[in-house]
Enzyme design. Sequence first.
Site, PDB file in Angstrom:
ATOM      1  N   THR A   1       0.860  -1.182   0.000  1.00  0.00           N
ATOM      2  CA  THR A   1       0.000   0.000   0.000  1.00  0.00           C
ATOM      3  C   THR A   1       0.893   1.227   0.000  1.00  0.00           C
ATOM      4  O   THR A   1       1.600   1.498   0.969  1.00  0.00           O
ATOM      5  CB  THR A   1      -0.919   0.012   1.230  1.00  0.00           C
ATOM      6  OG1 THR A   1      -1.740  -1.157   1.207  1.00  0.00           O
ATOM      7  CG2 THR A   1      -1.811   1.247   1.225  1.00  0.00           C
TER       8      THR A   1
ATOM      9  N   LYS B   1      -7.800   1.175  -2.278  1.00  0.00           N
ATOM     10  CA  LYS B   1      -7.243   0.685  -1.017  1.00  0.00           C
ATOM     11  C   LYS B   1      -7.262   1.771   0.057  1.00  0.00           C
ATOM     12  O   LYS B   1      -7.522   1.483   1.237  1.00  0.00           O
ATOM     13  CB  LYS B   1      -5.822   0.177  -1.235  1.00  0.00           C
ATOM     14  CG  LYS B   1      -5.118  -0.302   0.044  1.00  0.00           C
ATOM     15  CD  LYS B   1      -5.831  -1.466   0.711  1.00  0.00           C
ATOM     16  CE  LYS B   1      -5.221  -1.837   2.057  1.00  0.00           C
ATOM     17  NZ  LYS B   1      -3.871  -2.422   1.967  1.00  0.00           N
TER      18      LYS B   1
ATOM     19  N   LYS C   1       0.763   4.412   8.640  1.00  0.00           N
ATOM     20  CA  LYS C   1       1.379   4.738   7.350  1.00  0.00           C
ATOM     21  C   LYS C   1       0.301   4.961   6.289  1.00  0.00           C
ATOM     22  O   LYS C   1       0.356   5.910   5.507  1.00  0.00           O
ATOM     23  CB  LYS C   1       2.330   3.615   6.928  1.00  0.00           C
ATOM     24  CG  LYS C   1       3.000   3.811   5.574  1.00  0.00           C
ATOM     25  CD  LYS C   1       2.275   3.092   4.437  1.00  0.00           C
ATOM     26  CE  LYS C   1       2.322   1.585   4.616  1.00  0.00           C
ATOM     27  NZ  LYS C   1       1.672   0.879   3.476  1.00  0.00           N
TER      28      LYS C   1
END
Length: 299
Positions: A104, A179, A247
């Site tokens: 990701t 995502k 993150k």
Amino acid sequence: MESTDMNQQIAFIGLGVMGGPMAANLAPSGYVVKAWNRTPNSPGVEIAAQAGVTVVSSIREAVASADIVFSCVSDVPDVKEVLLGAGGVAESARPGTLVIDTSTIGPEAAREIGTQLQQHDLRFLDAPISGGDIGAKNGTLTIMVGGEAKDFEQSKPLLEILGKTIRLCGPMGSGQAVKLCNQVLAAVHAVALCEAMQLAQQQDIDPNLIVEVCSMGAAGSWALSNLGPKIAASDFQPGFMIKHILKDLRLVAETLSSSPQELPGVELADRLFKMVQEFDGGKGGEQGTQAMIRAYHKS
């Protein structure tokens, strides 16, 4: 290069909590899989090796004869290092090789990396995954893909081994865009889950009862069914670490940096996760996302 038969050779870069089980699922399906990991003695390396994956000592050795290369690492700098850095995939893979990054990293980074790989005559799909370590082990991941339709079609037999829900979301970067939306849902679901558990505790209700009853109604969610029992048991072992969702929330903020749009739910989740990250001498971020409940306990 367009065939999807078992003679294809697969390379897998990154054998962590997710990558190890993913590589392990590919090998028993009949594919030749070579893999590389920065940490040679990690649990993921052992899982992959026991399943029949050949673990090698360099990226070059892993990808030199590969038709398809998977990568599954932590953050944008890690992806750039293994795909574009010295001795990495761009330098070592054969022209025409299909590179599928399941990390990701956000849509902007995916487009940048994909464009640079194309300049090396390599093809690219951004294919971030969701489902945690359970989904990786069981081959039930959700895989969100961005890129060319023909490359997606070539990859589908492999992606169907790794996941249950697989969608081409649009051109390069689109898998990452979906995502990030997924991670917004996951982060805010964690807030709802923790607050429901706190309310149950205040009323002397068994938190397992909340999982059992509320999972069956309109409030049901993956988080409640899978993370609720872990909160009830004070089990904070990571399926997906707090430091990793932080993150991802950073990537959400970066994506919105040029927009006036605000996401107050995400901001709250980010603050609560950061509180837990500071616990245990700054190592709280290595616990699973269900450990957000610790922010409500202040310890």
